[in-house]
Design an enzyme around this catalytic site. Structure first.
Site, PDB file in Angstrom:
ATOM      1  N   LYS A 199       5.011  -7.901  17.598  1.00 35.21           N
ATOM      2  CA  LYS A 199       5.582  -9.146  17.066  1.00 35.21           C
ATOM      3  C   LYS A 199       5.308 -10.311  18.025  1.00 35.21           C
ATOM      4  O   LYS A 199       5.018 -11.426  17.592  1.00 35.21           O
ATOM      5  CB  LYS A 199       7.087  -8.983  16.806  1.00 35.21           C
TER       6      LYS A 199
ATOM      7  N   LYS B  33       7.750  -1.128  11.291  1.00 32.97           N
ATOM      8  CA  LYS B  33       8.940  -1.801  11.842  1.00 32.97           C
ATOM      9  C   LYS B  33       9.866  -0.935  12.666  1.00 32.97           C
ATOM     10  O   LYS B  33      10.974  -1.359  12.992  1.00 32.97           O
ATOM     11  CB  LYS B  33       9.739  -2.403  10.689  1.00 32.97           C
TER      12      LYS B  33
ATOM     13  N   TYR C  36       6.405  -1.891  19.186  1.00 31.85           N
ATOM     14  CA  TYR C  36       6.752  -2.675  17.992  1.00 31.85           C
ATOM     15  C   TYR C  36       7.055  -4.123  18.396  1.00 31.85           C
ATOM     16  O   TYR C  36       6.510  -5.076  17.819  1.00 31.85           O
ATOM     17  CB  TYR C  36       7.964  -2.056  17.277  1.00 31.85           C
TER      18      TYR C  36
ATOM     19  N   TYR D 124      14.004 -12.137  12.668  1.00 32.63           N
ATOM     20  CA  TYR D 124      15.144 -11.434  12.090  1.00 32.63           C
ATOM     21  C   TYR D 124      15.935 -10.742  13.173  1.00 32.63           C
ATOM     22  O   TYR D 124      15.369 -10.088  14.036  1.00 32.63           O
ATOM     23  CB  TYR D 124      14.710 -10.320  11.139  1.00 32.63           C
TER      24      TYR D 124
ATOM     25  N   GLY E 281      13.246   2.359  24.317  1.00 35.55           N
ATOM     26  CA  GLY E 281      12.794   1.122  23.675  1.00 35.55           C
ATOM     27  C   GLY E 281      13.909   0.216  23.188  1.00 35.55           C
ATOM     28  O   GLY E 281      13.647  -0.883  22.714  1.00 35.55           O
TER      29      GLY E 281
ATOM     30  N   ASN F 212      14.863   5.637  10.294  1.00 31.19           N
ATOM     31  CA  ASN F 212      14.882   5.280  11.711  1.00 31.19           C
ATOM     32  C   ASN F 212      15.988   4.290  12.005  1.00 31.19           C
ATOM     33  O   ASN F 212      16.531   4.252  13.087  1.00 31.19           O
ATOM     34  CB  ASN F 212      13.541   4.650  12.115  1.00 31.19           C
TER      35      ASN F 212
ATOM     36  N   ILE G 147      24.779   8.432  17.725  1.00 34.33           N
ATOM     37  CA  ILE G 147      24.753   7.074  18.277  1.00 34.33           C
ATOM     38  C   ILE G 147      23.969   7.153  19.585  1.00 34.33           C
ATOM     39  O   ILE G 147      24.326   7.932  20.488  1.00 34.33           O
ATOM     40  CB  ILE G 147      26.181   6.543  18.497  1.00 34.33           C
TER      41      ILE G 147
ATOM     42  N   ASN H 214      19.277  -7.967  12.759  1.00 36.98           N
ATOM     43  CA  ASN H 214      19.217  -6.655  12.096  1.00 36.98           C
ATOM     44  C   ASN H 214      19.629  -6.726  10.631  1.00 36.98           C
ATOM     45  O   ASN H 214      20.819  -6.738  10.321  1.00 36.98           O
ATOM     46  CB  ASN H 214      20.109  -5.649  12.838  1.00 36.98           C
TER      47      ASN H 214
ATOM     48  N   ASN I 106       0.831  -1.219   0.000  1.00 39.70           N
ATOM     49  CA  ASN I 106       0.000   0.000   0.000  1.00 39.70           C
ATOM     50  C   ASN I 106       0.860   1.260   0.000  1.00 39.70           C
ATOM     51  O   ASN I 106       0.340   2.361   0.124  1.00 39.70           O
ATOM     52  CB  ASN I 106      -0.968   0.016   1.189  1.00 39.70           C
TER      53      ASN I 106
ATOM     54  N   SER J  84      10.730 -10.980  14.624  1.00 39.70           N
ATOM     55  CA  SER J  84      11.902 -10.165  14.960  1.00 39.70           C
ATOM     56  C   SER J  84      12.524 -10.677  16.242  1.00 39.70           C
ATOM     57  O   SER J  84      11.839 -11.212  17.114  1.00 39.70           O
ATOM     58  CB  SER J  84      11.416  -8.732  15.168  1.00 39.70           C
TER      59      SER J  84
END
Ligand code: UDP
Length: 342
Positions: free
Chosen positions: A157, A88, A153, A181, A301, A202, A221, A183, A35, A128
């Protein structure tokens, strides 16, 4: 023999698009839905260039049941589904939790309803490593419990995996593999396909490459005071082409299983922990470019350190990562340089 059709939701996104390329290479016929809420048409053009195929594509939201049902009916018979369509971003999910729960849960629930109605029984789900929360020990294997998610997020999952486990238990015909997954980074080695954030990125690597390219002023960082050797977070960075290849192994496996073997799930990682600072330094080393970066405050997070034990995927999917982190950074940079106009 006609190619087996696999529906790929979110097929214009970063992981979906690379997987579509692998599906074609393995003789499948991917049917793409997207979409464009977090992607644009550019990656579809890249797939066409690499594969030389004209794509089977539907624009729409897979949380829209009418739309989704229409695709299943038009494309009968689909052999299976790969479900990538989801939001994500950890940071964005902390700011917009309701949007994340709505989108990520709705699309899976709608998909499961339509799959059942249309008798399509094979599903590969994009999960994830965030499902593990902050793991007690690393490397993390699939036996590790789901700790409290560090972000909405991550919670979506976890919830999606719970839904899938229950659905598989209740339906002897439904076969599901969730791929957890670590990274994913990098780009297709041809530099014709890669990650293309539609806004400010992001994720770490697109932020690095955009900063190196002069699109962003500075990489920050997030946190230099964690309890890790250099104070920055540790992740398992895996080349996107390796990740994509694992999806084909997974669907191959499901399609030869005649009955549901219970809910199946695999870690996809390299097995190597690399810190954020190490990755930044490796990027500078392999590309030779200067990168303006500084250590800033922590991001809400974030898991502090995690990397995979990928032994189960090695043993049961016959898959392991082939590329190094340096390969991935080199490929990410080659892709960024081709897209300097964004
Ligand atoms: N990160 C960072 N600066 C950025 C983006 C990310 O320091 O501009 C860090 C982030 O805090 C995390 C790691 O890079 O420790 C990987 O973040 P990313 O968002 O790419 O993936 P995540 O692990 O959150 O899924």
């Amino acid at each position: 023999m006609a190619s087996k059709k696999i529906l790929v939701t979110g097929g214009a996104g970063y992981i979906g698009a690379h997987t579509v390329v692998e599906l074609y290479a393995s003789g499948y016929l991917p049917v793409i839905i997207d979409n464009f809420s977090k992607s644009d048409r550019t990656l579809l053009q890249g797939i066409e260039k690499i594969t030389g195929k004209s794509l089977v594509f539907y624009e729409g939201d897979c949380a829209n049941k009418q739309f989704l049902k229409g695709v299943f009916q038009k494309e009968a018979k689909l052999e299976g589904v790969m479900h990538f369509a989801a939001y994500k971003s950890v940071g964005e999910s902390v700011e917009h939790p309701v949007m994340y729960y709505r989108n990520n849960l709705d699309s899976l629930l709608t998909l499961l309803e339509v799959m059942k109605e249309q008798h399509v029984n094979n599903l590969i789900f994009s999960s994830s490593c965030t499902v593990y929360g902050e793991p007690d020990s690393i490397p993390v294997d699939e036996q590790a419990p789901f700790k409290k998610a560090e972000s909405p997020y991550g919670a979506t999952k976890q919830m999606c995996e719970q839904i899938l486990e229950d659905a598989v238990k209740a339906d002897q015909n439904l076969k599901v593999i969730s791929l957890r997954y670590f990274n994913p980074i990098g780009a297709h080695p041809s530099a014709m396909l890669g990650e293309l954030p539609i806004d400010k990125p992001n994720n770490l690597v697109p932020y690095i490459t955009q900063t190196a390219a002069g699109v962003r002023k500075k990489l920050v960082i997030f946190g230099g005071d964690y309890a890790t050797p250099d104070g920055t977070c540790i992740r398992d960075f895996i080349h996107i082409a390796d990740l994509a290849a694992a999806h084909v192994k997974a669907i191959d496996k499901l399609l030869v299983e005649d009955k549901n073997k219970g809910y199946q799930y695999y870690n996809l990682g390299t097995g190597q922990g690399v810190s954020v600072l190490q990755l930044v330094k490796e990027f500078i080393e392999v590309t030779g470019v200067t990168l303006n970066y500084e250590i800033g405050p922590r991001r809400a997070g974030d898991v502090v350190k995690t990397y995979a034990n990928p032994a189960k995927a090695h043993a049961q999917l016959g898959w392991s990562s082939q590329y190094t982190t340096k390969d991935a950074l080199r490929d990410a940079w080659a892709w960024e340089k081709k897209n300097l106009n964004h």
